[in-house]
Write a protein that holds these residues in place. Structure first.
Motif, PDB file in Angstrom:
ATOM      1  N   PHE A  97       0.720  -1.254  -0.095  1.00  0.00           N
ATOM      2  CA  PHE A  97      -0.156  -0.036  -0.088  1.00  0.00           C
ATOM      3  C   PHE A  97       0.818   1.464  -0.009  1.00  0.00           C
ATOM      4  CE2 PHE A  97      -2.614  -3.208   1.941  1.00  0.00           C
ATOM      5  CZ  PHE A  97      -3.496  -3.434   1.115  1.00  0.00           C
ATOM      6  N   SER A  98       2.078   1.300   0.565  1.00  0.00           N
ATOM      7  CA  SER A  98       2.729   2.412   0.626  1.00  0.00           C
ATOM      8  C   SER A  98       3.786   2.599  -0.300  1.00  0.00           C
ATOM      9  CB  SER A  98       3.815   2.586   2.042  1.00  0.00           C
ATOM     10  OG  SER A  98       2.784   2.535   3.055  1.00  0.00           O
ATOM     11  N   VAL A  99       4.339   1.560  -0.668  1.00  0.00           N
ATOM     12  CA  VAL A  99       5.617   1.527  -1.635  1.00  0.00           C
ATOM     13  C   VAL A  99       5.009   1.462  -3.117  1.00  0.00           C
ATOM     14  CG1 VAL A  99       7.538   0.378  -2.813  1.00  0.00           C
ATOM     15  CG2 VAL A  99       7.302   0.501  -0.264  1.00  0.00           C
ATOM     16  N   VAL A 100       4.161   0.329  -3.393  1.00  0.00           N
ATOM     17  CA  VAL A 100       3.422   0.221  -4.736  1.00  0.00           C
ATOM     18  C   VAL A 100       2.504   1.093  -5.064  1.00  0.00           C
ATOM     19  CG1 VAL A 100       2.508  -1.439  -6.258  1.00  0.00           C
ATOM     20  CG2 VAL A 100       4.450  -2.136  -4.616  1.00  0.00           C
ATOM     21  N   ILE A 101       1.359   1.122  -4.353  1.00  0.00           N
ATOM     22  CA  ILE A 101       0.050   1.985  -4.543  1.00  0.00           C
ATOM     23  C   ILE A 101       0.605   3.278  -4.164  1.00  0.00           C
ATOM     24  CG2 ILE A 101      -2.163   2.403  -3.807  1.00  0.00           C
ATOM     25  CD1 ILE A 101      -2.508  -0.719  -3.491  1.00  0.00           C
ATOM     26  N   GLY A 102       0.962   3.736  -2.852  1.00  0.00           N
ATOM     27  CA  GLY A 102       1.239   5.217  -2.556  1.00  0.00           C
ATOM     28  C   GLY A 102       2.401   5.842  -3.360  1.00  0.00           C
ATOM     29  N   MET A 103       3.454   5.104  -3.360  1.00  0.00           N
ATOM     30  CA  MET A 103       4.457   5.798  -4.110  1.00  0.00           C
ATOM     31  C   MET A 103       4.635   5.499  -5.707  1.00  0.00           C
ATOM     32  SD  MET A 103       7.868   4.935  -1.567  1.00  0.00           S
ATOM     33  CE  MET A 103       8.896   5.987  -2.476  1.00  0.00           C
ATOM     34  N   LYS A 105       5.437   2.601  -7.289  1.00  0.00           N
ATOM     35  CA  LYS A 105       6.483   2.176  -7.707  1.00  0.00           C
ATOM     36  C   LYS A 105       6.036   0.517  -7.781  1.00  0.00           C
ATOM     37  CE  LYS A 105       9.580   5.046  -6.697  1.00  0.00           C
ATOM     38  NZ  LYS A 105      10.467   5.719  -7.667  1.00  0.00           N
ATOM     39  N   SER A 106       6.810  -0.155  -8.605  1.00  0.00           N
ATOM     40  CA  SER A 106       6.551  -1.718  -9.179  1.00  0.00           C
ATOM     41  C   SER A 106       6.845  -2.338  -8.037  1.00  0.00           C
ATOM     42  CB  SER A 106       7.546  -1.882 -10.510  1.00  0.00           C
ATOM     43  OG  SER A 106       8.769  -2.074 -10.060  1.00  0.00           O
ATOM     44  N   TRP A 107       5.885  -3.468  -7.935  1.00  0.00           N
ATOM     45  CA  TRP A 107       6.376  -4.533  -6.775  1.00  0.00           C
ATOM     46  C   TRP A 107       7.760  -5.158  -7.103  1.00  0.00           C
ATOM     47  CZ3 TRP A 107       7.528  -9.531  -8.541  1.00  0.00           C
ATOM     48  CH2 TRP A 107       6.601  -9.800  -9.804  1.00  0.00           C
ATOM     49  N   GLN A 108       8.205  -4.928  -8.129  1.00  0.00           N
ATOM     50  CA  GLN A 108       9.693  -5.529  -8.312  1.00  0.00           C
ATOM     51  C   GLN A 108      10.620  -4.559  -7.767  1.00  0.00           C
ATOM     52  OE1 GLN A 108       7.322  -5.027 -10.941  1.00  0.00           O
ATOM     53  NE2 GLN A 108       7.498  -7.210 -12.357  1.00  0.00           N
ATOM     54  N   PHE A 109      10.332  -3.359  -7.562  1.00  0.00           N
ATOM     55  CA  PHE A 109      10.987  -2.155  -6.969  1.00  0.00           C
ATOM     56  C   PHE A 109      10.981  -2.820  -5.366  1.00  0.00           C
ATOM     57  CE2 PHE A 109      11.496   1.536  -4.573  1.00  0.00           C
ATOM     58  CZ  PHE A 109      12.416   2.424  -5.074  1.00  0.00           C
ATOM     59  N   ALA A 110       9.849  -2.844  -4.920  1.00  0.00           N
ATOM     60  CA  ALA A 110       9.621  -3.240  -3.511  1.00  0.00           C
ATOM     61  C   ALA A 110      10.525  -4.460  -3.194  1.00  0.00           C
ATOM     62  CB  ALA A 110       8.260  -3.390  -3.122  1.00  0.00           C
ATOM     63  N   LEU A 111      10.363  -5.442  -3.874  1.00  0.00           N
ATOM     64  CA  LEU A 111      11.016  -6.769  -3.847  1.00  0.00           C
ATOM     65  C   LEU A 111      12.619  -6.720  -3.620  1.00  0.00           C
ATOM     66  CD1 LEU A 111       9.566  -9.802  -5.766  1.00  0.00           C
ATOM     67  CD2 LEU A 111       9.904  -9.363  -3.208  1.00  0.00           C
ATOM     68  N   THR A 112      13.075  -5.744  -4.690  1.00  0.00           N
ATOM     69  CA  THR A 112      14.391  -5.281  -4.508  1.00  0.00           C
ATOM     70  C   THR A 112      14.834  -4.844  -3.126  1.00  0.00           C
ATOM     71  OG1 THR A 112      14.423  -5.120  -7.115  1.00  0.00           O
ATOM     72  CG2 THR A 112      16.463  -4.311  -5.906  1.00  0.00           C
ATOM     73  N   ALA A 113      14.198  -3.817  -2.707  1.00  0.00           N
ATOM     74  CA  ALA A 113      14.384  -3.354  -1.464  1.00  0.00           C
ATOM     75  C   ALA A 113      14.500  -4.437  -0.397  1.00  0.00           C
ATOM     76  CB  ALA A 113      13.259  -2.212  -1.019  1.00  0.00           C
ATOM     77  N   VAL A 114      13.758  -5.371  -0.411  1.00  0.00           N
ATOM     78  CA  VAL A 114      13.457  -6.449   0.709  1.00  0.00           C
ATOM     79  C   VAL A 114      14.742  -7.156   0.480  1.00  0.00           C
ATOM     80  CG1 VAL A 114      12.321  -8.423   1.427  1.00  0.00           C
ATOM     81  CG2 VAL A 114      11.113  -6.468   0.693  1.00  0.00           C
ATOM     82  N   LEU A 115      15.100  -7.502  -0.857  1.00  0.00           N
ATOM     83  CA  LEU A 115      16.288  -8.164  -1.190  1.00  0.00           C
ATOM     84  C   LEU A 115      17.794  -7.394  -0.357  1.00  0.00           C
ATOM     85  CD1 LEU A 115      18.074 -10.782  -2.382  1.00  0.00           C
ATOM     86  CD2 LEU A 115      18.094  -9.277  -4.606  1.00  0.00           C
ATOM     87  N   ILE A 116      17.742  -6.174  -0.769  1.00  0.00           N
ATOM     88  CA  ILE A 116      18.909  -5.386  -0.125  1.00  0.00           C
ATOM     89  C   ILE A 116      18.773  -5.446   1.235  1.00  0.00           C
ATOM     90  CG2 ILE A 116      20.121  -3.193  -0.202  1.00  0.00           C
ATOM     91  CD1 ILE A 116      18.972  -2.743  -2.822  1.00  0.00           C
ATOM     92  N   GLU A 117      17.579  -5.403   1.844  1.00  0.00           N
ATOM     93  CA  GLU A 117      17.533  -5.342   3.436  1.00  0.00           C
ATOM     94  C   GLU A 117      17.851  -6.774   3.832  1.00  0.00           C
ATOM     95  OE1 GLU A 117      14.064  -6.147   6.721  1.00  0.00           O
ATOM     96  OE2 GLU A 117      13.527  -5.791   4.682  1.00  0.00           O
ATOM     97  N   GLY A 118      17.790  -7.715   3.185  1.00  0.00           N
ATOM     98  CA  GLY A 118      18.025  -8.938   3.779  1.00  0.00           C
ATOM     99  C   GLY A 118      19.600  -9.062   3.736  1.00  0.00           C
ATOM    100  N   LEU A 119      20.285  -8.705   2.495  1.00  0.00           N
ATOM    101  CA  LEU A 119      21.759  -8.729   2.439  1.00  0.00           C
ATOM    102  C   LEU A 119      22.446  -7.819   3.615  1.00  0.00           C
ATOM    103  CD1 LEU A 119      21.938  -8.650  -1.303  1.00  0.00           C
ATOM    104  CD2 LEU A 119      22.256 -10.590   0.058  1.00  0.00           C
ATOM    105  N   ILE A 120      21.744  -6.705   3.798  1.00  0.00           N
ATOM    106  CA  ILE A 120      22.465  -5.691   4.940  1.00  0.00           C
ATOM    107  C   ILE A 120      22.312  -6.277   6.329  1.00  0.00           C
ATOM    108  CG2 ILE A 120      22.234  -3.680   6.121  1.00  0.00           C
ATOM    109  CD1 ILE A 120      21.318  -2.387   3.344  1.00  0.00           C
ATOM    110  N   PHE A 121      21.108  -6.906   6.461  1.00  0.00           N
ATOM    111  CA  PHE A 121      20.993  -7.875   7.850  1.00  0.00           C
ATOM    112  C   PHE A 121      21.875  -8.869   7.817  1.00  0.00           C
ATOM    113  CE2 PHE A 121      16.363  -6.985   9.053  1.00  0.00           C
ATOM    114  CZ  PHE A 121      16.698  -5.523   9.741  1.00  0.00           C
ATOM    115  N   ILE A 122      22.252  -9.631   6.915  1.00  0.00           N
ATOM    116  CA  ILE A 122      23.487 -10.416   7.133  1.00  0.00           C
ATOM    117  C   ILE A 122      24.845 -10.070   7.262  1.00  0.00           C
ATOM    118  CG2 ILE A 122      24.736 -12.236   5.609  1.00  0.00           C
ATOM    119  CD1 ILE A 122      22.098 -12.925   3.994  1.00  0.00           C
ATOM    120  N   LEU A 123      24.932  -9.003   6.858  1.00  0.00           N
ATOM    121  CA  LEU A 123      26.241  -8.289   7.229  1.00  0.00           C
ATOM    122  C   LEU A 123      26.354  -7.752   8.638  1.00  0.00           C
ATOM    123  CD1 LEU A 123      27.020  -6.440   3.801  1.00  0.00           C
ATOM    124  CD2 LEU A 123      28.170  -8.295   4.740  1.00  0.00           C
ATOM    125  N   LEU A 124      25.184  -7.059   8.837  1.00  0.00           N
ATOM    126  CA  LEU A 124      24.995  -6.400  10.373  1.00  0.00           C
ATOM    127  C   LEU A 124      25.144  -7.675  11.312  1.00  0.00           C
ATOM    128  CD1 LEU A 124      22.091  -3.682  10.032  1.00  0.00           C
ATOM    129  CD2 LEU A 124      24.694  -3.508  10.173  1.00  0.00           C
TER     130      LEU A 124
END
Length: 456
Positions: A97-103, A105-124
């Protein structure tokens, strides 16, 4: 046959250290089933939510189940904790609702953000940053997180059942005004079938608890589901579905570098990181406190693998096609049933795998039947309040704000923010700055900056 069973029990004992943790195979399996049944709704709700962003329902269903299996198996085998993971509520709504509908953006954009988040969490997690945050939280706040989560869980159960509702009219300056934000709760119509079924479920489960019946929460869920059939709430399952093949419609769908290196990506990524980090930390600490898993210093032993579980789950979940994977607060229901080891999580993971083939069967369990378990787990989570020093206001006030803000703000993360920031400010300005660790101070500054940035 007996030799084979003995060998299996011996393996489980070695793997999960059952005797050391004061539990057994039967208790752990019942706990795992209970946890799964209280959170099985995510298999229906997550695909429904993300499908509104344009994603394939059946594809997201498969991604939801598989990512839950991967993350929970890691938690079970590597961390040996009874915590279960799956794509998180709230975060999936932000995704759709916020990223795809509100902003827009494509759902692919939101999935990419989730992927990067996961990778950052692995490093942290690899560099012990998240573990340092867990250790930095004062012991009284850790106990408060458990109590706050208890109220939060109970509120979710009451709200899901329709026993309490939002949007009541309120008075301001002597005038009756509509509360557009729906911030005040009021009693729902408890004479209707849904709330009435939940109340019946609470009474049944409560009686079982009084009688010390093993598996009371699980029996209560099943019994309430059956009672819901003549009441028209529990629906018969549809035909058993085959393994969803539409996962290819959502798996490995990411945007290019031009969108990755954009300001919008930074904003979205920061929100995912913030909410998931402190939801997961809050859930781990809160449920562990209730289960007496914290050590003498108030820390969670073997925390690193537990934190790795949601980082790995989020990364794989994004690859498969679902939103952020996090540790579920409903894990408390399994802990309440006596679950103390990874065998509880392993059982839940197995049921998520089975659910891929029997989705409609699990879908028959109405939220009104799982609500009684959540409400009573809220009671179980309250006991750590006895460990909080309420006579010391430098400890009591932050603890109280942590507890009260979780259900009122409908966010574990926001409750932690209020507790930690107030702890830092009260102790510094009352001449007890030595109690504030550098990590607590840095986190509090970051929290304040986040709210400032959100207003810009």
């Amino acid at each position: 046959m007996s030799t084979k069973m003995s060998t299996e029990k011996s393996f489980l004992e070695r793997q999960f250290k059952l005797k050391e943790n004061g539990t057994n195979v039967k208790t752990e399996i019942i706990a795992g089933i209970t946890t799964f049944m209280t959170m099985a709704y995510i298999l229906i709700v997550n695909p429904d939510t993300l499908s509104k962003a344009g994603m394939s329902y059946s594809g997201v269903f498969a991604a939801t189940a598989i990512s839950a299996v991967i993350a929970t198996l890691y938690m079970a085998i590597r961390a040996n904790y009874p915590f279960v993971l799956a794509p998180g509520m709230g975060l999936n709504a932000f995704f759709a609702f916020s990223v795809v509908i509100g902003m827009q953006k494509s759902w692919q954009f939101a999935l990419t953000a989730v992927l990067i988040e996961g990778l950052i969490f692995i490093l942290l997690t690899a560099f012990n940053v998240r573990e340092a945050i867990v250790k930095a939280i004062p012991i009284n706040l850790k106990h408060a997180v458990s109590v706050g989560i208890g109220l939060f869980i109970a509120f979710i159960g009451l709200s899901n059942a329709g026993i309490v509702q939002t949007g009541k009219l309120m008075y301001q300056d002597g005038k009756l005004l509509p509360n557009a934000g729906g911030l005040i709760v009021h009693l729902g119509d408890i004479t209707t079938a849904g709330p009435l079924l939940t109340i019946i479920g609470v009474i049944i489960t409560g009686i079982l608890l009084v009688k010390n019946v093993k598996g009371a929460l699980l029996i209560g869920i099943v019994g309430t589901t059956i009672i819901g059939i003549p009441m028209g709430i529990t629906n018969a399952p549809e035909k058993i579905m085959e393994l969803p093949t539409a996962i290819s419609d959502v798996a490995f769908k990411f945007v290019g570098f031009e969108e990755i290196f954009s300001f919008d990506m930074v904003v979205v990524l920061f929100t995912f990181l913030f909410v998931d980090m402190f939801d997961t930390i809050g859930t781990l600490v809160g449920v562990a406190s209730k289960a007496d898993m914290l050590d003498k210093e108030g820390n969670l032993p073997n925390a690193k693998p537990a934190l790795f579980a949601d980082a790995i789950g989020t990364t794989f979940g994004a690859m498969l096609g679902t939103s952020t994977v996090t540790t579920y607060v409903e894990s408390a229901s399994g802990v309440a049933e006596g679950g103390r080891t990874g065998l509880t999580a392993l059982t839940s993971a197995g049921l998520f795998a089975v659910a891929l083939f029997f989705a409609p069967l699990f879908g028959v369990i109405p939220t009104e039947a799982t609500a009684p378990a959540l409400i009573l787990v809220g009671l179980f989570m309250m006991s750590p309040i006895l460990k909080i020093d309420l006579a010391d206001y430098t400890e009591a006030i932050p603890a109280f704000l942590t507890i009260i803000m979780m259900p009122l703000a409908y966010s574990i993360a926001d409750g932690i923010v209020f507790g930690m920031v107030s702890y830092v400010l009260i102790n510094i300005f009352s001449g007890k700055a030595k109690k504030v660790s550098p990590v607590m101070l840095i986190l509090s500054i970051l929290f304040v900056l986040k709210f400032v940035v959100d207003k810009l």
